[in-house]
Every structure is written in structure tokens, then in C-alpha cells.
Scaffold this motif. Sequence first.
Motif, mmCIF file in Angstrom:
data_model
loop_
_atom_site.group_PDB
_atom_site.id
_atom_site.type_symbol
_atom_site.label_atom_id
_atom_site.label_comp_id
_atom_site.label_asym_id
_atom_site.label_seq_id
_atom_site.Cartn_x
_atom_site.Cartn_y
_atom_site.Cartn_z
ATOM 1 N N GLU A 37 2.855 5.897 -3.102
ATOM 2 C CA GLU A 37 4.002 6.611 -3.664
ATOM 3 C C GLU A 37 3.878 6.746 -5.179
ATOM 4 O OE1 GLU A 37 8.902 6.289 -3.712
ATOM 5 O OE2 GLU A 37 7.698 4.840 -2.613
ATOM 6 N N ARG A 38 3.446 5.661 -5.848
ATOM 7 C CA ARG A 38 3.278 5.716 -7.308
ATOM 8 C C ARG A 38 2.156 6.673 -7.695
ATOM 9 N NH1 ARG A 38 3.992 0.061 -6.706
ATOM 10 N NH2 ARG A 38 1.728 -0.237 -6.816
ATOM 11 N N SER A 39 1.092 6.720 -6.878
ATOM 12 C CA SER A 39 -0.045 7.573 -7.209
ATOM 13 C C SER A 39 0.287 9.051 -7.052
ATOM 14 C CB SER A 39 -1.237 7.209 -6.320
ATOM 15 O OG SER A 39 -0.989 7.556 -4.969
ATOM 16 N N ALA A 40 1.396 9.349 -6.339
ATOM 17 C CA ALA A 40 1.782 10.752 -6.155
ATOM 18 C C ALA A 40 2.587 11.291 -7.330
ATOM 19 C CB ALA A 40 2.592 10.895 -4.871
ATOM 20 N N GLU A 41 2.896 10.446 -8.302
ATOM 21 C CA GLU A 41 3.642 10.899 -9.473
ATOM 22 C C GLU A 41 2.764 11.790 -10.349
ATOM 23 O OE1 GLU A 41 4.966 7.395 -11.397
ATOM 24 O OE2 GLU A 41 6.358 6.804 -9.792
ATOM 25 N N PRO A 42 3.374 12.668 -11.139
ATOM 26 C CA PRO A 42 2.594 13.565 -12.009
ATOM 27 C C PRO A 42 1.647 12.787 -12.924
ATOM 28 C CG PRO A 42 4.887 14.246 -11.947
ATOM 29 C CD PRO A 42 4.826 12.926 -11.245
ATOM 30 N N GLY A 43 0.434 13.275 -13.014
ATOM 31 C CA GLY A 43 -0.563 12.640 -13.874
ATOM 32 C C GLY A 43 -1.304 11.495 -13.229
ATOM 33 N N GLN A 44 -0.926 11.118 -12.002
ATOM 34 C CA GLN A 44 -1.590 10.016 -11.313
ATOM 35 C C GLN A 44 -2.564 10.557 -10.268
ATOM 36 O OE1 GLN A 44 -1.160 6.822 -12.232
ATOM 37 N NE2 GLN A 44 0.229 7.583 -13.827
ATOM 38 N N ARG A 45 -3.457 9.705 -9.851
ATOM 39 C CA ARG A 45 -4.452 10.087 -8.861
ATOM 40 C C ARG A 45 -4.480 9.037 -7.754
ATOM 41 N NH1 ARG A 45 -11.015 10.388 -9.838
ATOM 42 N NH2 ARG A 45 -11.587 10.925 -7.690
ATOM 43 N N THR A 46 -4.512 9.498 -6.522
ATOM 44 C CA THR A 46 -4.540 8.586 -5.380
ATOM 45 C C THR A 46 -5.979 8.203 -5.063
ATOM 46 O OG1 THR A 46 -2.570 9.649 -4.460
ATOM 47 C CG2 THR A 46 -3.862 8.264 -2.976
ATOM 48 N N GLY A 47 -6.262 6.905 -5.122
ATOM 49 C CA GLY A 47 -7.601 6.427 -4.809
ATOM 50 C C GLY A 47 -7.904 6.549 -3.322
ATOM 51 N N PRO A 48 -9.145 6.845 -2.964
ATOM 52 C CA PRO A 48 -9.497 7.018 -1.545
ATOM 53 C C PRO A 48 -9.276 5.758 -0.717
ATOM 54 C CG PRO A 48 -11.471 6.966 -2.919
ATOM 55 C CD PRO A 48 -10.315 7.055 -3.849
ATOM 56 N N LEU A 49 -9.396 4.572 -1.326
ATOM 57 C CA LEU A 49 -9.197 3.337 -0.570
ATOM 58 C C LEU A 49 -7.773 3.214 -0.052
ATOM 59 C CD1 LEU A 49 -11.194 0.598 -2.523
ATOM 60 C CD2 LEU A 49 -11.753 1.656 -0.340
ATOM 61 N N LEU A 50 -6.807 3.787 -0.786
ATOM 62 C CA LEU A 50 -5.419 3.682 -0.348
ATOM 63 C C LEU A 50 -5.206 4.419 0.971
ATOM 64 C CD1 LEU A 50 -3.454 4.068 -3.702
ATOM 65 C CD2 LEU A 50 -3.992 1.980 -2.435
ATOM 66 N N PHE A 51 -5.833 5.588 1.110
ATOM 67 C CA PHE A 51 -5.714 6.315 2.374
ATOM 68 C C PHE A 51 -6.383 5.526 3.499
ATOM 69 C CE2 PHE A 51 -5.261 9.933 -0.595
ATOM 70 C CZ PHE A 51 -4.048 10.428 -0.130
ATOM 71 N N PHE A 52 -7.531 4.943 3.214
ATOM 72 C CA PHE A 52 -8.269 4.179 4.223
ATOM 73 C C PHE A 52 -7.457 2.994 4.721
ATOM 74 C CE2 PHE A 52 -11.017 0.374 4.705
ATOM 75 C CZ PHE A 52 -11.626 0.703 5.904
ATOM 76 N N GLN A 53 -6.918 2.196 3.798
ATOM 77 C CA GLN A 53 -6.243 0.977 4.202
ATOM 78 C C GLN A 53 -4.800 1.196 4.645
ATOM 79 O OE1 GLN A 53 -6.759 -1.016 0.399
ATOM 80 N NE2 GLN A 53 -4.555 -1.123 0.110
ATOM 81 N N SER A 54 -4.268 2.405 4.474
ATOM 82 C CA SER A 54 -2.919 2.671 4.970
ATOM 83 C C SER A 54 -2.878 2.713 6.491
ATOM 84 C CB SER A 54 -2.408 3.999 4.402
ATOM 85 O OG SER A 54 -3.195 5.091 4.870
ATOM 86 N N ASN A 55 -4.028 2.877 7.131
ATOM 87 C CA ASN A 55 -4.130 2.822 8.591
ATOM 88 C C ASN A 55 -4.322 1.366 9.001
ATOM 89 O OD1 ASN A 55 -4.893 2.905 11.297
ATOM 90 N ND2 ASN A 55 -6.047 4.796 11.066
ATOM 91 N N PRO A 56 -3.401 0.797 9.789
ATOM 92 C CA PRO A 56 -3.533 -0.627 10.143
ATOM 93 C C PRO A 56 -4.784 -0.937 10.935
ATOM 94 C CG PRO A 56 -1.816 0.446 11.446
ATOM 95 C CD PRO A 56 -2.206 1.409 10.367
ATOM 96 N N ASN A 57 -5.370 0.069 11.583
ATOM 97 C CA ASN A 57 -6.603 -0.191 12.330
ATOM 98 C C ASN A 57 -7.787 -0.481 11.417
ATOM 99 O OD1 ASN A 57 -5.420 0.087 14.827
ATOM 100 N ND2 ASN A 57 -5.977 2.234 15.064
ATOM 101 N N THR A 70 0.836 -1.204 0.000
ATOM 102 C CA THR A 70 0.000 0.000 0.000
ATOM 103 C C THR A 70 0.870 1.253 0.000
ATOM 104 O OG1 THR A 70 -1.878 -1.066 1.097
ATOM 105 C CG2 THR A 70 -1.714 1.311 1.318
ATOM 106 N N ALA A 71 1.964 1.224 0.755
ATOM 107 C CA ALA A 71 2.865 2.372 0.777
ATOM 108 C C ALA A 71 3.446 2.639 -0.616
ATOM 109 C CB ALA A 71 3.977 2.140 1.783
ATOM 110 N N ARG A 72 3.812 1.580 -1.317
ATOM 111 C CA ARG A 72 4.349 1.759 -2.670
ATOM 112 C C ARG A 72 3.279 2.266 -3.624
ATOM 113 N NH1 ARG A 72 6.555 -3.768 -1.773
ATOM 114 N NH2 ARG A 72 8.675 -3.536 -0.905
ATOM 115 N N ALA A 73 2.037 1.771 -3.468
ATOM 116 C CA ALA A 73 0.951 2.222 -4.331
ATOM 117 C C ALA A 73 0.663 3.710 -4.123
ATOM 118 C CB ALA A 73 -0.302 1.397 -4.072
#
Length: 210
Positions: free
Chosen positions: A84-104, A79-82
Motif C-alpha cells: 500500500e505504501r509503495s503505491a503512493e506517488p513517487g514510490q516503487r513496488t519491489g518485485p519481492l512484495l508481489f512474490f511474498q504476498s501469495n501465502p503459497n 506485506t499488505a501495508r508495504a
Amino acid sequence: MTTPADHTHGLRILAEARHPAPGPDGPPPPPPLPGFSASGFNPLVADTAERCLRAHHGEPPAPGRTALLLASASGDLETARAIERSAEPGQRTGPLLFFQSNPNAVLGHIAARWGLTGPVVAICPAEAEPGRVPAEAFELAALLLQDGDADRVLAVAAEQTPDGDLAAAVLLAGPATESGPAETEPAETERTEPERTEPERTEPAARPRP
């Protein structure tokens, strides 16, 4: 899965599970987990916890108060790598990535499915051996049980390594006592009402006749 006795802090191990399981008949890769994407970490944690709880309780829900403890030194690397890749120019970070980055997030999924009402804790142990629950997790589980915050503790350790994802889970209860297992509910005591005494009645003094 064997755990050194000095690492258990005297706790009883009610059930165990690990991924991959030893032997040729180990379980297949964890199934996809609804609401989680891009990483196998959360399905790994959920599947290992599921098999450990089923080994002791059978079907959900689990009775009593069970705390959830996740120990991981690596964390969710995929998830951390995903992210990081989504932060590249032209990419978009999906909301699920923020949700699941929290181990809780995955612990909340397990708690909701099994009706677990104890504390939820995630730690990064100083020392971690992939495929084994670390001593630090047993120590924290012992504190949760001693403080009366839970009747049982489900401890899950998960690591993402170059050789594959590894996880182990143990369902823990307090040490047995002379009066019986610590997991049992205390017996109800009969309440006795204080004895009621009727106030002594005194007859009024006779009035003298005129």
C-alpha cells in the motif's frame, strides 16, 4: 500447546511447535528468510514449521508424502501495508512484495527445503485464536489423509496481532488402527504366479501298411 480432543478429528499429533514458546527460554525472533522482505510473517511461518518438522524427523528431508496447510485469518499484514505504501506517488513496488504476498510462496520454500511432496493449501479460517491451530485446519487435514492425498499433514497457524506475531504448528497423521499406526507403509504381499499346466501330448495314430 494443548488442543481440544474434539478439534483433532481423531488425528494423531506427531509433533508440535509454537512461537513464542512458553516459558522464559522461548526462541528468539525468527531469523530473516532469504527472498522475503519487509515483513516478519513469512519468517514466522517458516521457523515454526522448521521446528515442528525437526521435532519429529530431525534433519531434512522428510520421508513419505507430507501435505502443507497454512491457516491465517489476519494474513501477512506487514506485506499488505508495504504494498500500500509503495503505491503512493513517487514510490516503487519491489518485485519481492508481489512474490511474498501469495501465502503459497513461503509454503513452497518449506516444501523445497524438506522435500515435501504432498498438497499445499492455504486457508482463512472463520474462527482463529492466535497461537492455536484452528479446528478448521484439523478438519481439512483429516480430509487430505482420508482421501489418500498425503501420509502426514503439517498444519501451521500464524497471526499478526497488535500484541505481536503468534504461530503454532502440528504434524498430523491418521488415527491408529488395530493393525498398527496409520502412518506406516502397507506391507508388501507376495505375488503367486498361476500354476502352469503342460498340454497333453498325443501320439499320432499309426498308418496302416499297404
